[in-house]
Design an enzyme around this catalytic site. Structure first.
Site, short mmCIF file in Angstrom:
data_model
loop_
_atom_site.label_atom_id
_atom_site.label_comp_id
_atom_site.label_asym_id
_atom_site.label_seq_id
_atom_site.Cartn_x
_atom_site.Cartn_y
_atom_site.Cartn_z
N ASN A 19 0.85 -1.21 0.00
CA ASN A 19 0.00 0.00 0.00
C ASN A 19 0.87 1.24 0.00
O ASN A 19 1.96 1.25 0.58
CB ASN A 19 -0.87 -0.01 1.27
CG ASN A 19 -1.83 1.17 1.34
OD1 ASN A 19 -2.51 1.49 0.36
ND2 ASN A 19 -1.90 1.83 2.49
N HIS A 34 0.78 5.19 1.22
CA HIS A 34 0.02 6.06 2.13
C HIS A 34 0.69 7.43 2.18
O HIS A 34 1.92 7.51 2.34
CB HIS A 34 -0.06 5.44 3.52
CG HIS A 34 -0.86 6.28 4.47
ND1 HIS A 34 -2.23 6.34 4.43
CD2 HIS A 34 -0.48 7.12 5.46
CE1 HIS A 34 -2.66 7.18 5.36
NE2 HIS A 34 -1.62 7.67 6.00
N SER A 92 4.71 6.90 2.51
CA SER A 92 5.23 5.60 2.93
C SER A 92 4.68 4.50 2.04
O SER A 92 3.51 4.53 1.66
CB SER A 92 4.79 5.28 4.37
OG SER A 92 5.12 6.30 5.27
N ASP A 123 -3.60 1.28 7.75
CA ASP A 123 -2.36 1.95 7.38
C ASP A 123 -1.19 1.50 8.25
O ASP A 123 -0.31 2.30 8.60
CB ASP A 123 -2.52 3.49 7.40
CG ASP A 123 -3.52 3.95 6.35
OD1 ASP A 123 -3.51 3.38 5.24
OD2 ASP A 123 -4.31 4.85 6.64
C1 GRF Z 1 -2.63 9.14 -2.91
O1 GRF Z 1 -2.20 10.22 -2.15
C2 GRF Z 1 -2.63 7.89 -2.10
O2 GRF Z 1 -1.52 7.76 -1.30
C3 GRF Z 1 -3.86 8.16 -1.30
O3 GRF Z 1 -4.80 8.60 -2.21
C4 GRF Z 1 -4.11 9.26 -3.24
C5 GRF Z 1 -4.47 8.56 -4.51
O4 GRF Z 1 -3.91 9.16 -5.60
N1 GRF Z 1 -4.24 7.22 -0.36
P1 GRF Z 1 -4.00 8.47 -7.02
O5 GRF Z 1 -5.38 7.87 -7.16
O6 GRF Z 1 -2.92 7.45 -7.12
O7 GRF Z 1 -3.81 9.61 -7.96
#
Ligand code: GRF
Length: 222
Positions: free
Chosen positions: A111, A113, A140, A149
């Site tokens: 994942n 985050h 991360s 998370d």
């Molecule tokens: C990213 O910041 C991801 O870490 C978060 O949601 C956002 C998604 O962005 N959880 P994308 O869909 O990859 O543009």
């Protein structure tokens, strides 16, 4: 690249910019991956268009079609497993997954985050970092564990919080780092360079410093 491309499934909920970053690396020949499917829980996710434009197989498992989380999790698991992926990547996936799902993919579910975990788990990380007066923030990549998370950290990238930052500006700088560290972590995994011991991730057999990939600029260093 010598190794045969490894099957990958990417799970999204939204915009798909991390998906795009992964795709770019695959196309550039730097990521030995074959993206078998992009699965979204959100039928309106713009990331599905990113996937379609790249000619990828897309699937929707809409959480609203299931009476409870366990039902959704099982349907998502079935959709994923049909592709027998070596690695499953949550790239902007915005649902909480249950223990059965997480245990099923232990060590092969990654994942991204947008915070320096364990700080700011959950949503609205950029606004919360600003409100907390954090001097640095970041992103991360981790293997998914049983806490939201949570799970063994693979890498982090830090950015300084600037005096005049707003949430959107900070988010944009963090996102740049996400696009760098997620494909890199996938590459390490597919090259067999990552392992987990006692809840810590090792790269090439060595425990990584907490922020091994930090990119803190001098302006934010203190
Ligand atoms: C990213 O910041 C991801 O870490 C978060 O949601 C956002 C998604 O962005 N959880 P994308 O869909 O990859 O543009």
């Amino acid at each position: 690249m010598d190794a045969a491309p490894a099957p990958l499934v990417i799970v999204i909920s939204g915009r798909g910019s991390n998906l795009q970053a992964i795709l770019d690396e695959v196309r550039a020949g730097r990521l030995p991956a074959a993206i078998r499917a992009v699965i979204s829980n959100n039928p309106a996710a713009p990331g599905l268009d990113v996937a379609r434009a790249a000619g990828l197989n897309t699937e929707i498992v809409d959480h609203r079609d299931y009476p409870d989380r366990a039902g959704f999790d099982r349907a998502l698991m079935e959709a994923i497993d049909r592709h027998a992926p070596r690695l499953v990547v949550l790239a902007g996936f915005m649902r909480i997954l249950g223990a059965e799902f997480i245990n099923h993919y232990t060590g092969r579910l990654m994942n991204i985050h947008p915070s320096l975990l364990p700080a700011f788990r959950g949503l609205n990380t950029h606004a919360r970092a600003l409100a907390a007066g954090a001097r640095q923030h970041g992103a991360s990549v981790h293997f998914v564990g049983n806490e939201v998370d949570g799970g063994p950290l693979i890498s982090q990238a830090a950015v300084p919080v600037l005096a005049d930052d707003d949430s959107a500006g900070l988010a944009a700088r963090v996102l740049e780092q996400e696009h760098r560290i997620l494909p890199l972590a996938i590459r390490w995994y597919l090259e067999g360079r990552l392992s987990v011991r006692d809840g810590r991730v090792l790269l090439d057999g060595r425990v990584q410093p907490e922020q091994g990939l930090a990119t803190l600029s001098p302006a934010g260093a203190h």
